[in-house]
Design a protein around this motif. Structure first.
Motif, PDB file in Angstrom:
ATOM      1  N   HIS A  28      -6.241   5.954 -15.932  1.00  0.00           N
ATOM      2  CA  HIS A  28      -5.296   6.376 -14.886  1.00  0.00           C
ATOM      3  C   HIS A  28      -5.862   7.531 -14.053  1.00  0.00           C
ATOM      4  O   HIS A  28      -5.738   7.532 -12.822  1.00  0.00           O
ATOM      5  CB  HIS A  28      -3.961   6.747 -15.521  1.00  0.00           C
ATOM      6  N   ARG A  31      -8.509   6.094 -11.895  1.00  0.00           N
ATOM      7  CA  ARG A  31      -7.939   5.435 -10.715  1.00  0.00           C
ATOM      8  C   ARG A  31      -7.569   6.456  -9.645  1.00  0.00           C
ATOM      9  O   ARG A  31      -7.793   6.235  -8.445  1.00  0.00           O
ATOM     10  CB  ARG A  31      -6.697   4.628 -11.124  1.00  0.00           C
ATOM     11  N   THR A  35      -9.351   6.819  -5.778  1.00  0.00           N
ATOM     12  CA  THR A  35      -8.575   6.707  -4.542  1.00  0.00           C
ATOM     13  C   THR A  35      -8.424   8.051  -3.831  1.00  0.00           C
ATOM     14  O   THR A  35      -7.706   8.143  -2.827  1.00  0.00           O
ATOM     15  CB  THR A  35      -7.180   6.119  -4.833  1.00  0.00           C
ATOM     16  N   LEU A 284       2.313   8.323 -12.299  1.00  0.00           N
ATOM     17  CA  LEU A 284       1.757   7.735 -11.073  1.00  0.00           C
ATOM     18  C   LEU A 284       2.371   6.368 -10.790  1.00  0.00           C
ATOM     19  O   LEU A 284       2.615   6.018  -9.624  1.00  0.00           O
ATOM     20  CB  LEU A 284       0.237   7.620 -11.190  1.00  0.00           C
ATOM     21  N   ASP A 285       2.633   5.599 -11.828  1.00  0.00           N
ATOM     22  CA  ASP A 285       3.283   4.293 -11.640  1.00  0.00           C
ATOM     23  C   ASP A 285       4.680   4.462 -11.059  1.00  0.00           C
ATOM     24  O   ASP A 285       5.121   3.669 -10.206  1.00  0.00           O
ATOM     25  CB  ASP A 285       3.353   3.534 -12.966  1.00  0.00           C
ATOM     26  N   ASP A 288       4.524   5.185  -7.391  1.00  0.00           N
ATOM     27  CA  ASP A 288       4.339   3.923  -6.661  1.00  0.00           C
ATOM     28  C   ASP A 288       5.652   3.162  -6.558  1.00  0.00           C
ATOM     29  O   ASP A 288       6.030   2.668  -5.485  1.00  0.00           O
ATOM     30  CB  ASP A 288       3.295   3.050  -7.357  1.00  0.00           C
ATOM     31  N   ARG A 289       6.346   3.037  -7.697  1.00  0.00           N
ATOM     32  CA  ARG A 289       7.568   2.234  -7.739  1.00  0.00           C
ATOM     33  C   ARG A 289       8.635   2.774  -6.801  1.00  0.00           C
ATOM     34  O   ARG A 289       9.397   2.002  -6.181  1.00  0.00           O
ATOM     35  CB  ARG A 289       8.118   2.200  -9.173  1.00  0.00           C
ATOM     36  N   GLY A 291       8.074   4.208  -4.011  1.00  0.00           N
ATOM     37  CA  GLY A 291       7.605   4.151  -2.631  1.00  0.00           C
ATOM     38  C   GLY A 291       7.214   5.497  -2.065  1.00  0.00           C
ATOM     39  O   GLY A 291       7.257   5.696  -0.840  1.00  0.00           O
ATOM     40  N   THR A 293       4.156   7.131  -2.767  1.00  0.00           N
ATOM     41  CA  THR A 293       2.713   7.378  -2.822  1.00  0.00           C
ATOM     42  C   THR A 293       2.129   7.720  -1.459  1.00  0.00           C
ATOM     43  O   THR A 293       1.304   8.635  -1.336  1.00  0.00           O
ATOM     44  CB  THR A 293       1.994   6.161  -3.430  1.00  0.00           C
ATOM     45  N   ASP A 294       2.538   7.019  -0.435  1.00  0.00           N
ATOM     46  CA  ASP A 294       1.963   7.227   0.898  1.00  0.00           C
ATOM     47  C   ASP A 294       2.460   8.490   1.584  1.00  0.00           C
ATOM     48  O   ASP A 294       2.005   8.813   2.684  1.00  0.00           O
ATOM     49  CB  ASP A 294       2.247   6.011   1.790  1.00  0.00           C
TER      50      ASP A 294
END
Length: 488
Positions: A28, A31, A35, A284-285, A288-289, A291, A293-294
């Motif tokens: 993790h 990853r 990125t 981190l998951d 993402d879930r 929304g 992250t961005d």
């Protein structure tokens, strides 16, 4: 811009796959590095918990904010930031941010996270506070067993007594670990902040992999000790080095334990890193879930490193080796390119980076530099070296370090200075400070270090030079006439 700040305690950079380790499982964090920006020369301003964490809060070097030691081992230093000291969470809160902290505080004695604007439970202390009410409530809510340990690993002190606990087997499932609990509370706060809609800064400060390494069976036995390659610096003799290092080795009982125990300790430490990596993955998951992250900058770093047998030492202390001063540092800003950077940067630089991205004034974070240009792939003018400091742990012991591309200088006013050629001797076994052929390098680095200390208004400079004048610092004819005015 939102912020997610993931921090560990006493974490060796060489335990991450992203930094070249092929044995430790850290998918993790790998990853995140793949990125974002992996900094290969990320240093702590001081290798001890409370002063480093106070530097993160303020953007000030320890000599400036004056919180110089952990209160558990304090030796008369100030234990909390002075009233009115600038801190970035207060600035964020005033800007309209939600500001949360889940995990280790250890940035002061009397003042708690809430005093600096943080939401979340106050989790004090240097190690997992397993008697804390919120953790015990979490265990009860989830029908999980209480904390219990077996298989204690410790050496023998010089007086014959038992040494510090170094590792133990935790008799709980992973869901009951303090690490899992902190990740769960972080996920809950992420969801709350996402629903609230305000920008946020949320930090998770894990207490590990700080010793003692206390983990369940799956991590205690994850790595076969026979596969562990011992650090080359285990051959340390302390010849030509400050006597405090040999004494500290005795305090940490290294020579009283068989080498097989050292292999096991390294294996358990690496298992602990994997346990934490899995909890980072859960956080981190969830990012993402949801929304987020961005719209969220993610940091991963630690307060300082760990010896884990290197130089026949454990923990950290009065020895400024790479094992405890060079640390992992990963920053992912949305839209920035994945990369690795080799500039000298610091935990201190996180403060200005956060303020920069939040559109806030950085001027009060006086010893901090924004990493934003580096993370965005730019090539600004950057200092070619870095200074670190130490003031003591268990006892006063002031040190200063200058690290440049090839060489490292450590000034120890009580005994001998140190100089290492990290190109030829990356394990820092041979102190070449007194070698005649190093006179030019030695003099140049001493002058550079003193110049930087004066530039920072570090009053330790004045103390060092006064000690030099009476001969307590190694005499070097190249330093004759050294004075503050020559650097102004």
């Amino acid at each position: 811009m939102n912020f997610l700040f993931l921090m560990t305690d006493q974490h060796r950079v060489d335990t991450l796959g992203a930094y070249g380790n092929t044995q430790v499982r850290t998918p993790h964090l790998n990853r995140l590095a793949a990125t974002g920006t992996r900094f290969d020369r990320w240093y702590t301003p001081t290798a001890i918990c409370t002063p480093a964490r106070a530097s993160l809060l303020t953007g000030q070097a320890p000599f400036r904010h004056k919180v110089l030691a952990n209160h558990e081992r304090n030796v008369g230093y100030q234990e909390d930031l002075a009233e009115g000291t600038f801190t970035f969470p207060v600035a964020l809160r005033e800007r309209g941010y939600n500001v949360g902290l889940i995990g280790k505080w250890h940035a002061g004695t009397l003042k708690a996270p809430a005093d600096y604007g943080f939401d979340g439970p106050h989790l004090p202390g240097w190690h997992n506070p397993v008697d804390h009410g919120d953790y015990r409530a979490y265990l009860k809510e989830n029908d999980l067993p209480p904390y219990e340990i077996t298989d204690h690993i410790r050496g023998t002190l010089p007086n014959g007594g038992p040494g510090n606990l170094l590792a133990a087997r935790l008799q709980q499932p992973v869901e009951a670990t303090f690490e899992y609990y902190m990740a769960t509370r972080t996920i809950e706060m992420l969801r709350s902040y996402q629903q609230d809609g305000k920008p946020f800064y949320l930090a998770t400060h894990f207490f590990g992999p700080h010793l003692p390494y206390i983990v369940p069976d799956a991590y205690f036995d994850l790595i076969d000790p026979e596969t562990v390659e011992l650090p080359k610096s285990i051959a340390e003799t302390f010849e030509g080095k400050p006597p405090v290092q040999r004494n500290y080795s005795a305090h940490w009982t290294f020579d009283t334990m068989p080498i097989e125990v050292t292999r096991k300790l390294i294996a358990v430490y690496r298992g602990y890193v994997t346990l934490i990596d899995e909890q980072v993955g859960r956080i981190l998951d969830e990012l993402d879930r949801l929304g987020l992250t961005d719209a969220t900058t993610v940091f991963f770093t630690c307060d300082h490193g760990e010896f884990t047998g290197s130089h026949r030492l454990h923990d950290k202390g009065p020895a400024m080796y790479e094992d405890i001063y060079r640390t992992p540092g990963i920053v992912r800003i949305p839209g920035a390119p994945p990369q690795a950077r080799d500039e000298f940067v610091s935990l201190l630089d996180c403060t200005a980076t956060i303020l920069d991205l939040a559109g806030l004034d950085r001027s009060e974070a006086v010893d901090s530099r924004s990493l934003v240009p580096l993370v965005r792939g730019e090539h600004p003018e950057w200092q070619p070296d870095i200074v670190a400091e130490f003031h003591g742990h268990h006892f006063p012991y002031p040190q200063r370090m200058l690290r440049e591309d090839r060489y490292k200088l450590v000034v120890n006013p009580d005994s001998t200075n140190e100089l290492y050629d990290l190109e030829r001797d990356p394990d820092e076994l041979l102190n070449i400070y007194h070698h005649p052929e190093m006179a030019e390098v030695r003099g140049r680095m001493l002058r550079r270090l003193y110049a930087l200390l004066v530039e920072r208004d570090d009053r330790f400079y004045h103390w060092m030079t006064s000690m030099y004048d009476v001969g307590a610092v190694d005499h070097d004819p190249t330093l004759s006439g050294l004075d503050e005015a020559s650097y102004r």
